[in-house]
Write a protein that holds these residues in place. Structure first.
Motif, PDB file in Angstrom:
ATOM      1  N   SER A   1      -1.182   2.661 -10.304  1.00  0.00           N
ATOM      2  CA  SER A   1      -0.572   3.902  -9.831  1.00  0.00           C
ATOM      3  C   SER A   1       0.481   4.444 -10.784  1.00  0.00           C
ATOM      4  O   SER A   1       1.126   5.439 -10.488  1.00  0.00           O
TER       5      SER A   1
ATOM      6  N   PRO B   1      -2.462  -2.775  -7.979  1.00  0.00           N
ATOM      7  CA  PRO B   1      -2.452  -1.342  -7.672  1.00  0.00           C
ATOM      8  C   PRO B   1      -1.155  -0.632  -8.033  1.00  0.00           C
ATOM      9  O   PRO B   1      -1.166   0.569  -8.296  1.00  0.00           O
ATOM     10  N   LEU B   2      -0.030  -1.349  -8.070  1.00  0.00           N
ATOM     11  CA  LEU B   2       1.225  -0.702  -8.449  1.00  0.00           C
ATOM     12  C   LEU B   2       1.228  -0.348  -9.935  1.00  0.00           C
ATOM     13  O   LEU B   2       1.847   0.636 -10.344  1.00  0.00           O
TER      14      LEU B   2
ATOM     15  N   TYR C   1       7.062  -0.640 -12.234  1.00  0.00           N
ATOM     16  CA  TYR C   1       7.049  -1.849 -11.406  1.00  0.00           C
ATOM     17  C   TYR C   1       7.281  -3.076 -12.272  1.00  0.00           C
ATOM     18  O   TYR C   1       6.663  -3.236 -13.331  1.00  0.00           O
TER      19      TYR C   1
ATOM     20  N   ASN D   1       0.823  -1.205   0.000  1.00  0.00           N
ATOM     21  CA  ASN D   1       0.000   0.000   0.000  1.00  0.00           C
ATOM     22  C   ASN D   1       0.858   1.257   0.000  1.00  0.00           C
ATOM     23  O   ASN D   1       0.539   2.241  -0.681  1.00  0.00           O
TER      24      ASN D   1
ATOM     25  N   ASN E   1      -5.229   3.091 -16.035  1.00  0.00           N
ATOM     26  CA  ASN E   1      -4.601   3.436 -14.765  1.00  0.00           C
ATOM     27  C   ASN E   1      -5.135   4.778 -14.268  1.00  0.00           C
ATOM     28  O   ASN E   1      -6.069   5.351 -14.844  1.00  0.00           O
TER      29      ASN E   1
ATOM     30  N   SER F   1       2.242   1.734  -3.460  1.00  0.00           N
ATOM     31  CA  SER F   1       1.202   2.181  -4.390  1.00  0.00           C
ATOM     32  C   SER F   1       0.913   3.671  -4.267  1.00  0.00           C
ATOM     33  O   SER F   1       0.438   4.296  -5.217  1.00  0.00           O
TER      34      SER F   1
END
Length: 492
Positions: A218, A214-215, A222, A172, A442, A175
């Motif tokens: 965001s 979520p990465l 990654y 989290n 995204n 992210s």
């Protein structure tokens, strides 16, 4: 005996059912019915199962329990729970990703406090031994926040993770990062080649996929890598400090419960751990290949993204792209589209090939009433970024809907029933036995194509989609009637 037969026997006793009356109602012979009751065979079809439930007069709760027991007896526990969790993953796929992830708020407020930051910096800089023993989960979170925050301030930073995607606070926090410069995140973890499940019947691989998406949403740089191993024995069975987090200045090794570890700042130790990580990472493969879909920087239409034929397409609206013709392309594509004329010719050629494949029934396309109605109302195709074209006119929408009608009538385009009829507008899944990708927007509304490189994830999606039947899909006639109704509405 089986769970299904046990439950059937208990309902017969509780409700004081006469077996003879039950077998008469279901049109079964005495021997067959007693074999079902004694667990020596299952109902021969869904229709027989439904007749039994009708006669038992089950409550909604009883019916759900009875249906689950029936499916478990029919499929086996492992397959039943794998498909159930896959369905849950698809239904729960997030609808948007514009909000920052929720962190452990009390810890985060404390960590962002100026006095706290100064105290942590003093603690790290004042330590002369080169390492700090970490004895609690909270302390580990604090040190992670310190080392990662320092890395995000660099013009060219890098963070590597050697741990499973189950450290909620860390993922989290990553992210929510807004790096000052370029920040690359590499993540190496173990996946299961045989689709291992948790005690709660969650598929590890899909659970991890859910944690790391979520990465991508965001817009971080990654890069996940994977290796095969027994997940439980590798990470959760007395393996000491099996996890590692590295930045250019610091390192942490910790246990898989993230409750204790060692923080390192000695450059020689950090360098040694980097070399160790590199030796591991060299033996791993990328989990995904992430690419912009229809990038304004130019396109390579020879990519498998455009040329591979999926066996199954799952998305809110019907797959319209193969039926777009030159007339629509010329009128709708914006002048700024890269290499516009050449790109239109390539798109037209691809559409012609893919339309023929769709009409021959090579692909199965599953979509929602809501998604197709939205296309009819707005003229927007979710697979194509909005800024590449203007909304299609009513006549263009009618033309495309008419072109998918034959595919609806032959059963290759089918509407989804509950629960998949609530599919997220941000989920587009295309898979065959060797290739597949997820398509989503995204937080910057860029359309990202996440090509799946790991075979067991493909197998999981393929198994679930190939198992959908009339219980999860409207039939060909019902689907065609819905599409025709939209055409009639647009024409009036």
């Amino acid at each position: 005996m089986s769970e299904f037969s046990d439950l059937l026997s208990s309902y017969i006793d509780e409700k004081k059912i006469k077996v003879y009356a039950l077998l008469e109602y279901c049109n079964l012979d005495r021997s067959t019915m007693y074999k079902i009751i004694n667990g020596k065979r299952n109902p021969s079809s869904e229709a027989v199962f439904q007749k039994i439930t009708e006669f038992l007069h089950l409550t909604p709760v009883e019916y759900r329990r009875f249906k689950e027991a029936y499916l478990i007896s029919k499929l086996g526990k492992d397959l039943y729970y794998r498909r159930k969790y896959t369905e849950k993953y698809l239904v729960d796929f997030p609808k948007n990703f514009s909000e920052e992830p929720v962190l452990f708020l009390d810890d985060l407020r404390k960590m962002k406090d100026d006095n706290y930051s100064a105290d942590m910096a003093l603690r790290v800089s004042g330590n002369t031994s080169g390492c700090i023993v970490v004895s609690t989960h909270l302390e580990l979170n604090h040190l992670l926040y310190y080392m990662i925050s320092a890395e995000t301030q660099k013009l060219s930073g890098k963070i590597v993770l050697l741990l499973q995607p189950d450290y909620e606070f860390l993922l989290n926090m990553l992210s929510s990062l807004k790096p000052t410069g370029n920040l690359k995140i590499e993540h190496t973890f173990c996946v299961s080649k045989i689709n291992q499940m948790t005690e709660n019947h969650e598929i590890y691989n899909l659970m991890y996929l859910n944690k790391i998406l979520p990465l991508y949403f965001s817009n971080l740089d990654y890069h996940p890598y994977y290796f095969y191993e027994d997940i439980f024995s590798h990470y959760y069975s007395m393996n000491g400090l099996s996890c590692m987090i590295l930045t250019s200045e610091f390192a942490i090794t910790c246990n898989s419960e993230y409750t204790m570890g060692i923080f390192y700042k000695d450059p020689a130790v950090v360098s040694m751990l980097w070399n160790l990580y590199d030796s591991y990472q060299d033996k791993c493969r990328p989990l995904f290949y992430a690419a912009d879909y229809l990038s304004m920087d130019g396109n390579d239409f020879d990519s498998p993204i455009y040329r591979e034929t999926p066996s199954y397409v799952l998305q809110p609206e019907a797959c319209m792209v193969p039926f777009i013709d030159r007339q629509i392309l010329d009128a709708a594509i914006v002048p700024e589209f890269p290499n516009r004329e050449a790109s239109i010719r390539q798109i037209e050629a691809l559409s012609h090939v893919n339309q023929a494949k769709m009409e021959k029934g090579v692909s199965n396309v599953y979509f929602t009433k809501r998604g197709l109605a939205d296309f009819a109302a707005k003229g927007l195709i979710k697979e194509i970024p909005d800024h590449f074209y203007r909304p299609l006119t009513v006549k263009e929408r009618i033309r495309l809907l008419k072109r998918i009608l034959p595919c609806c009538r032959n059963g290759n385009y089918r509407l989804l029933k509950k629960p998949l009829n609530q599919l997220s507008d941000n989920l587009h899944l295309c898979v065959n036995s060797t290739f597949g990708y997820l398509l989503f927007n995204n937080i910057h509304n860029r359309t990202i194509c996440l090509v799946i490189n790991e075979s067991s994830i493909l197998t999981t999606f393929m198994d679930y989609l190939s198992s959908l039947d009339d219980n999860g899909l409207y039939n060909a006639e019902e689907t065609a009637e819905f599409v025709q109704a939209l055409i009639d509405e647009l024409m009036t």
